[in-house]
Design a protein around this motif. Sequence first.
Motif, mmCIF file in Angstrom:
data_model
loop_
_atom_site.group_PDB
_atom_site.id
_atom_site.type_symbol
_atom_site.label_atom_id
_atom_site.label_comp_id
_atom_site.label_asym_id
_atom_site.label_seq_id
_atom_site.Cartn_x
_atom_site.Cartn_y
_atom_site.Cartn_z
ATOM 1 N N LEU A 181 23.622 -53.604 1.846
ATOM 2 C CA LEU A 181 23.093 -54.226 0.624
ATOM 3 C C LEU A 181 21.591 -54.449 0.703
ATOM 4 N N LEU A 182 21.110 -54.840 1.861
ATOM 5 C CA LEU A 182 19.674 -55.078 2.005
ATOM 6 C C LEU A 182 18.864 -53.808 1.770
ATOM 7 N N VAL A 183 19.416 -52.681 2.206
ATOM 8 C CA VAL A 183 18.745 -51.404 1.989
ATOM 9 C C VAL A 183 18.913 -50.946 0.546
ATOM 10 N N ASP A 184 20.142 -51.039 0.035
ATOM 11 C CA ASP A 184 20.426 -50.571 -1.323
ATOM 12 C C ASP A 184 19.600 -51.311 -2.369
ATOM 13 N N HIS A 185 19.378 -52.618 -2.138
ATOM 14 C CA HIS A 185 18.632 -53.429 -3.100
ATOM 15 C C HIS A 185 17.138 -53.478 -2.787
ATOM 16 N N GLY A 186 16.706 -52.767 -1.753
ATOM 17 C CA GLY A 186 15.292 -52.725 -1.417
ATOM 18 C C GLY A 186 14.723 -54.053 -0.960
ATOM 19 N N ILE A 187 15.575 -54.907 -0.411
ATOM 20 C CA ILE A 187 15.130 -56.229 0.033
ATOM 21 C C ILE A 187 14.392 -56.139 1.369
ATOM 22 N N VAL A 188 14.838 -55.233 2.218
ATOM 23 C CA VAL A 188 14.203 -55.011 3.520
ATOM 24 C C VAL A 188 13.844 -53.533 3.623
ATOM 25 N N ALA A 189 12.626 -53.262 4.056
ATOM 26 C CA ALA A 189 12.198 -51.874 4.246
ATOM 27 C C ALA A 189 13.046 -51.216 5.333
ATOM 28 N N THR A 190 13.292 -49.947 5.161
ATOM 29 C CA THR A 190 14.141 -49.225 6.119
ATOM 30 C C THR A 190 13.631 -49.372 7.552
ATOM 31 N N ASP A 191 12.326 -49.307 7.725
ATOM 32 C CA ASP A 191 11.749 -49.424 9.070
ATOM 33 C C ASP A 191 11.967 -50.803 9.681
ATOM 34 N N ASP A 192 12.110 -51.819 8.824
ATOM 35 C CA ASP A 192 12.285 -53.183 9.319
ATOM 36 C C ASP A 192 13.749 -53.563 9.523
ATOM 37 N N MET A 193 14.650 -52.672 9.128
ATOM 38 C CA MET A 193 16.074 -52.985 9.278
ATOM 39 C C MET A 193 16.481 -53.108 10.737
ATOM 40 N N VAL A 194 15.695 -52.549 11.648
ATOM 41 C CA VAL A 194 16.021 -52.664 13.066
ATOM 42 C C VAL A 194 16.092 -54.135 13.483
ATOM 43 N N TYR A 195 15.248 -54.975 12.881
ATOM 44 C CA TYR A 195 15.241 -56.400 13.228
ATOM 45 C C TYR A 195 16.480 -57.100 12.690
ATOM 46 N N VAL A 196 16.853 -56.741 11.472
ATOM 47 C CA VAL A 196 18.078 -57.302 10.891
ATOM 48 C C VAL A 196 19.288 -56.877 11.712
ATOM 49 N N ASN A 197 19.324 -55.605 12.066
ATOM 50 C CA ASN A 197 20.448 -55.095 12.862
ATOM 51 C C ASN A 197 20.590 -55.842 14.178
ATOM 52 N N ARG A 198 19.463 -56.118 14.820
ATOM 53 C CA ARG A 198 19.518 -56.815 16.109
ATOM 54 C C ARG A 198 20.063 -58.230 15.958
ATOM 55 N N VAL A 199 19.639 -58.928 14.907
ATOM 56 C CA VAL A 199 20.115 -60.297 14.683
ATOM 57 C C VAL A 199 21.616 -60.311 14.412
ATOM 58 N N LEU A 200 22.069 -59.465 13.487
ATOM 59 C CA LEU A 200 23.479 -59.463 13.117
ATOM 60 C C LEU A 200 24.361 -58.937 14.243
ATOM 61 N N ASN A 201 23.863 -57.968 14.996
ATOM 62 C CA ASN A 201 24.644 -57.467 16.132
ATOM 63 C C ASN A 201 24.775 -58.528 17.219
ATOM 64 N N ALA A 202 23.707 -59.276 17.455
ATOM 65 C CA ALA A 202 23.768 -60.352 18.445
ATOM 66 C C ALA A 202 24.745 -61.427 17.995
ATOM 67 N N ALA A 203 24.701 -61.769 16.707
ATOM 68 C CA ALA A 203 25.628 -62.771 16.179
ATOM 69 C C ALA A 203 27.071 -62.311 16.325
ATOM 70 N N ALA A 204 27.306 -61.004 16.150
ATOM 71 C CA ALA A 204 28.664 -60.477 16.277
ATOM 72 C C ALA A 204 29.223 -60.721 17.675
ATOM 73 N N TRP A 205 28.352 -60.642 18.680
ATOM 74 C CA TRP A 205 28.819 -60.864 20.050
ATOM 75 C C TRP A 205 29.263 -62.305 20.276
ATOM 76 N N THR A 206 28.723 -63.252 19.515
ATOM 77 C CA THR A 206 29.184 -64.638 19.664
ATOM 78 C C THR A 206 30.633 -64.766 19.218
ATOM 79 N N TYR A 207 31.021 -64.004 18.177
ATOM 80 C CA TYR A 207 32.411 -64.022 17.723
ATOM 81 C C TYR A 207 33.316 -63.337 18.741
ATOM 82 N N VAL A 208 32.828 -62.283 19.347
ATOM 83 C CA VAL A 208 33.599 -61.609 20.389
ATOM 84 C C VAL A 208 33.831 -62.556 21.565
#
Length: 230
Positions: A181-208
Amino acid sequence: MFFDPYYFLYIAPALVLAFWAQMRVKSTFAAAQKVHTSLSGAAAARHILDSAGLQNVAIEQVAGHLSDHYDPRDKVLRLSQDVFGARSAAAVGIAAHEAGHALQDAQNYAPLVLRNGAVPAATFGGNASMIMLIAGMLLSPKIPALGILVPLGIAAFACVVVFQLINLPVEFNASARAKRLLVDHGIVATDDMVYVNRVLNAAAWTYVAATLQAVLTLLYYIMRFYGNRD
């Protein structure tokens, strides 16, 4: 049982994973906070919700650090102060994740429906299992009939494990929705999505880690009460 060192040996992998995940969340969130976005977390969530026709879902600011969550009962997306008004990749990533839960709710996403239905049993199991186990252990020598409390306590805690297992696909799906959604709606630039991915991936490990701890705790209970039998 009250201070059994074997318990900590059983759950040690989960504790190590949880510690690593928390440190990872902290570091990735701090890095992503430095990446500026045009919308705040609240504005990004509002845009995503409105685009999906969910104008009925409210957005509120709540106290606490990373206390963000979606309340399906009140149809409210609650964002922490670090996310609500901040214009950063970290803020919009987390806000979009919570908005993803609102979209799941609106679409009757099956794992979310199951998770919501499992909440009462998991809450009861988390609160009552230890009481049942201790009471069964202490009282059964004098009142053998109360020995039934031990398997009941284990069954009650198993509800917590089931909830955690159901919760994993719910959280993973919300993060996947957020990234798209962040990419589709142009809220975060594609190049900056790496930072979003890192945050959400790290959060996922807390659930694991939380799921692993629940599973290992259940195995410990089974070993503790039934493992030494002939």
